[in-house]
Write an enzyme that holds these catalytic residues in place. Structure first.
Site, short mmCIF file in Angstrom:
data_model
loop_
_atom_site.label_atom_id
_atom_site.label_comp_id
_atom_site.label_asym_id
_atom_site.label_seq_id
_atom_site.Cartn_x
_atom_site.Cartn_y
_atom_site.Cartn_z
CG ASP A 23 -0.32 -0.49 2.50
OD1 ASP A 23 0.92 -0.44 2.59
OD2 ASP A 23 -1.05 -0.91 3.40
CG ASP A 73 -8.82 -1.09 11.82
OD1 ASP A 73 -7.87 -1.83 11.43
OD2 ASP A 73 -9.18 -0.06 11.18
CG HIS A 89 -5.80 -2.23 8.81
ND1 HIS A 89 -5.90 -0.91 9.21
CD2 HIS A 89 -4.48 -2.52 8.96
CE1 HIS A 89 -4.71 -0.46 9.56
NE2 HIS A 89 -3.82 -1.42 9.42
CD GLU A 110 -8.64 0.95 7.93
OE1 GLU A 110 -8.60 -0.05 8.68
OE2 GLU A 110 -8.05 2.01 8.20
P1 PGA Z 1 2.01 -1.23 12.75
O1 PGA Z 1 0.88 -1.24 11.63
O2 PGA Z 1 2.98 -2.30 12.32
O3 PGA Z 1 2.61 0.12 12.68
O4 PGA Z 1 1.35 -1.56 14.04
C1 PGA Z 1 0.34 -2.47 11.29
C2 PGA Z 1 -0.63 -2.29 10.16
O5 PGA Z 1 -1.31 -1.25 10.09
O6 PGA Z 1 -0.75 -3.22 9.34
#
Ligand code: PGA
Length: 252
Positions: free
Chosen positions: A63, A132, A134, A139
């Site tokens: 992404d 959350d 994702h 999302e």
């Molecule tokens: P993070 O993000 O590794 O910074 O916790 C994880 C994600 O959003 O996939």
């Protein structure tokens, strides 16, 4: 799913690095699906330290933020070059990330999917998980069949990512992300998660029902997923004793 619970994030990162390095050694032109965020940074340090040969390796990142120039410090382009690519002998032409500044997002997303197909598909996909649930930036309520496209971030994700931007107001609202269907096409998937803040998302993804409200739960339908987590991230798993026992008693 194979749930691999390790005492520390470092130990879990080493297990994940073993899996990626194994693919790279077996297939010198392997296609890696890469992730950003804080979680994979130890894994990347581990891969750098192993002095692997990246000359023919191809990479596709999950992404990118819409609107950020590649040289913006928080663009995933920058994050990947700073934390991995500049430390290994990868060919710049083999590195792929969505272009957050593309003028035609729909066409760019289709092209990104076509490039993954033309490369022969992703051999191993590294994933983090959002608080959350994702994966990538898919999302909650993302279609479980989704392909690369534009998405709008949740408030929760924008708050989680605010520190890197110096405040939530500076976090972009939109992203381009591989879809859940795109991720599910990878031959092998390694999900990594550390810390107590990820415990709920991990429990929902691993032991909850398969449902779009928890995008990572779609991984239950994938045949080769390894979930590498530390003790705090495993805290809410009902069957953690069994997962530990399985890992300790793997047949040789
Ligand atoms: P993070 O993000 O590794 O910074 O916790 C994880 C994600 O959003 O996939």
């Amino acid at each position: 799913m194979e749930i691999i619970i390790q005492p520390t994030a470092d130990a879990a990162s080493r297990v994940a690095a073993d899996l990626v390095a194994g693919v790279m050694r077996a297939k010198p032109d392997a296609v890696l699906g890469l992730a950003t965020g804080r979680t994979p940074l130890r894994l990347y340090q581990e891969l750098i330290a192993r002095k692997l040969d990246w000359r023919k390796i191809r990479t596709f990142n999950l992404d990118e933020y819409v609107g950020l120039a590649p040289d913006h410090a928080e663009s995933f382009h920058s994050v990947m070059w700073t934390n991995l690519f500049q430390h290994v002998n990868i060919d710049r032409a083999n590195v792929h990330l969505p272009d957050g500044q593309t003028r035609d997002i729909a066409a760019h997303c289709e092209e990104y999917e076509a490039k993954i197909r033309a490369a022969g598909g992703i051999d191993i996909q590294i994933l983090g998980i959002g608080t959350d649930g994702h994966i990538g930036f898919n999302e909650p309520m993302s279609s479980l069949a989704s392909r690369t496209r534009i998405k709008t971030l949740t408030g929760q994700t924008r708050r989680d990512n605010a520190p890197a931007f110096g405040g939530e107001a500076h976090v972009p609202k939109h992203v381009i992300t591989m879809g859940i269907g795109t991720i599910m096409d990878a031959r092998q998937i390694v999900l990594i998660a550390f810390g107590d803040a990820k415990a709920r998302a991990i429990a929902a993804a691993v032991e909850g029902p398969v449902a779009a409200i928890t995008p990572a739960s779609a991984l239950q339908l994938h045949p080769v997923v390894k979930v590498c987590i530390d003790d705090p991230a495993a805290r809410l798993l009902q069957r953690s004793d069994y997962y530990r026992w399985v890992y300790e008693n793997k047949p040789s």
